[in-house]
Design a protein around this motif. Structure first.
Motif, mmCIF file in Angstrom:
data_model
loop_
_atom_site.group_PDB
_atom_site.id
_atom_site.type_symbol
_atom_site.label_atom_id
_atom_site.label_comp_id
_atom_site.label_asym_id
_atom_site.label_seq_id
_atom_site.Cartn_x
_atom_site.Cartn_y
_atom_site.Cartn_z
ATOM 1 N N UNK A 3 -7.613 -9.029 3.532
ATOM 2 C CA UNK A 3 -6.984 -7.828 4.063
ATOM 3 C C UNK A 3 -7.491 -6.615 3.306
ATOM 4 N N UNK A 4 -7.868 -5.590 4.043
ATOM 5 C CA UNK A 4 -8.288 -4.353 3.411
ATOM 6 C C UNK A 4 -7.321 -3.252 3.795
ATOM 7 N N UNK A 5 -7.153 -2.308 2.898
ATOM 8 C CA UNK A 5 -6.305 -1.147 3.138
ATOM 9 C C UNK A 5 -7.166 0.085 2.936
ATOM 10 N N UNK A 6 -6.991 1.056 3.808
ATOM 11 C CA UNK A 6 -7.769 2.289 3.747
ATOM 12 C C UNK A 6 -6.776 3.425 3.586
ATOM 13 N N UNK A 7 -6.948 4.216 2.533
ATOM 14 C CA UNK A 7 -5.932 5.173 2.107
ATOM 15 C C UNK A 7 -6.561 6.527 1.810
ATOM 16 N N UNK A 8 -5.873 7.583 2.219
ATOM 17 C CA UNK A 8 -6.228 8.952 1.832
ATOM 18 C C UNK A 8 -4.997 9.548 1.177
ATOM 19 N N UNK A 9 -5.170 10.178 -0.004
ATOM 20 C CA UNK A 9 -3.994 10.750 -0.657
ATOM 21 C C UNK A 9 -3.877 12.244 -0.373
ATOM 22 N N UNK A 10 -2.842 12.866 -0.930
ATOM 23 C CA UNK A 10 -2.568 14.281 -0.665
ATOM 24 C C UNK A 10 -3.680 15.201 -1.141
ATOM 25 N N UNK A 11 -4.524 14.728 -2.034
ATOM 26 C CA UNK A 11 -5.633 15.526 -2.550
ATOM 27 C C UNK A 11 -6.934 15.244 -1.796
ATOM 28 N N UNK A 12 -6.813 14.519 -0.681
ATOM 29 C CA UNK A 12 -7.943 14.159 0.183
ATOM 30 C C UNK A 12 -8.988 13.291 -0.504
ATOM 31 N N UNK A 13 -8.554 12.502 -1.475
ATOM 32 C CA UNK A 13 -9.423 11.467 -2.022
ATOM 33 C C UNK A 13 -9.162 10.218 -1.193
ATOM 34 N N UNK A 14 -10.167 9.388 -1.060
ATOM 35 C CA UNK A 14 -10.021 8.264 -0.140
ATOM 36 C C UNK A 14 -10.492 6.976 -0.774
ATOM 37 N N UNK A 15 -9.774 5.912 -0.416
ATOM 38 C CA UNK A 15 -9.899 4.625 -1.086
ATOM 39 C C UNK A 15 -9.963 3.489 -0.070
ATOM 40 N N UNK A 16 -10.665 2.453 -0.451
ATOM 41 C CA UNK A 16 -10.653 1.198 0.292
ATOM 42 C C UNK A 16 -10.236 0.122 -0.706
ATOM 43 N N UNK A 17 -9.108 -0.517 -0.435
ATOM 44 C CA UNK A 17 -8.617 -1.549 -1.339
ATOM 45 C C UNK A 17 -9.107 -2.907 -0.879
ATOM 46 N N UNK A 18 -9.674 -3.634 -1.803
ATOM 47 C CA UNK A 18 -10.150 -4.985 -1.525
ATOM 48 C C UNK A 18 -9.063 -6.022 -1.801
ATOM 49 N N UNK A 19 -7.927 -5.553 -2.303
ATOM 50 C CA UNK A 19 -6.792 -6.417 -2.624
ATOM 51 C C UNK A 19 -5.559 -5.916 -1.878
ATOM 52 N N UNK A 20 -4.575 -6.777 -1.697
ATOM 53 C CA UNK A 20 -3.370 -6.357 -0.983
ATOM 54 C C UNK A 20 -2.670 -5.187 -1.667
ATOM 55 N N UNK A 21 -2.176 -4.274 -0.844
ATOM 56 C CA UNK A 21 -1.432 -3.094 -1.302
ATOM 57 C C UNK A 21 -0.118 -3.055 -0.520
ATOM 58 N N UNK A 22 0.963 -2.730 -1.204
ATOM 59 C CA UNK A 22 2.245 -2.522 -0.542
ATOM 60 C C UNK A 22 2.281 -1.064 -0.099
ATOM 61 N N UNK A 23 1.952 -0.814 1.154
ATOM 62 C CA UNK A 23 1.841 0.554 1.653
ATOM 63 C C UNK A 23 3.151 1.315 1.577
ATOM 64 N N UNK A 24 4.287 0.624 1.498
ATOM 65 C CA UNK A 24 5.579 1.304 1.407
ATOM 66 C C UNK A 24 5.748 2.012 0.057
ATOM 67 N N UNK A 25 4.944 1.669 -0.931
ATOM 68 C CA UNK A 25 5.024 2.295 -2.253
ATOM 69 C C UNK A 25 4.123 3.520 -2.385
ATOM 70 N N UNK A 26 3.377 3.835 -1.347
ATOM 71 C CA UNK A 26 2.510 5.015 -1.377
ATOM 72 C C UNK A 26 3.321 6.249 -0.996
ATOM 73 N N UNK A 27 3.105 7.340 -1.705
ATOM 74 C CA UNK A 27 3.818 8.593 -1.453
ATOM 75 C C UNK A 27 2.786 9.672 -1.143
ATOM 76 N N UNK A 28 3.014 10.426 -0.081
ATOM 77 C CA UNK A 28 2.094 11.491 0.331
ATOM 78 C C UNK A 28 0.679 10.972 0.573
ATOM 79 N N UNK A 29 0.583 9.766 1.077
ATOM 80 C CA UNK A 29 -0.702 9.152 1.421
ATOM 81 C C UNK A 29 -0.676 8.776 2.899
ATOM 82 N N UNK A 30 -1.842 8.715 3.479
ATOM 83 C CA UNK A 30 -1.988 8.217 4.844
ATOM 84 C C UNK A 30 -2.787 6.926 4.766
ATOM 85 N N UNK A 31 -2.415 5.981 5.612
ATOM 86 C CA UNK A 31 -3.152 4.725 5.672
ATOM 87 C C UNK A 31 -3.823 4.603 7.026
ATOM 88 N N UNK A 32 -4.902 3.852 7.055
ATOM 89 C CA UNK A 32 -5.711 3.710 8.259
ATOM 90 C C UNK A 32 -6.053 2.246 8.452
#
Length: 104
Positions: free
Chosen positions: A2-31
């Protein structure tokens, strides 16, 4: 995997190669895909005529191994976030706090 794709409030962007609990992200968008993440980042960029293809490959990769989180460098290697990005109190950086507030 499972991959997670995330952009934070500062417009930095991440691809997680490990599971992420998206409910713990604040001011982030997931794709749901890297393409949709890059399209979003290109639309909020401050540089004119910035496209998803221009930034492809510049996402920060993160992964968890044996309880520690690592992030990719510009050279493609992985470094532990808790050794490089410690807070002022020298506490281990929580992956969610790190993703939420990453500014570089």
């Amino acid at each position: 995997m499972s991959q997670h794709f995330i952009s934070n409030k500062n417009n930095h962007f991440f691809a997680s190669l490990s599971p992420i609990d998206e409910s713990k992200l604040v001011d982030c968008k997931t794709f749901d895909s890297l393409d949709s993440l890059l399209a979003h980042v290109a639309t909020v960029a401050t540089i004119d005529e910035f496209t998803a293809d221009d930034i492809r490959g510049s996402e920060i990769l993160i992964k968890e191994e044996e309880g520690r989180w690592f992030c990719s460098t510009h050279y493609g290697s992985f470094i532990p976030i808790d050794e490089v990005f410690d807070d002022e109190d020298d506490q281990t950086t929580d992956i969610y706090a790190w993703l939420n507030g990453y500014e570089e």
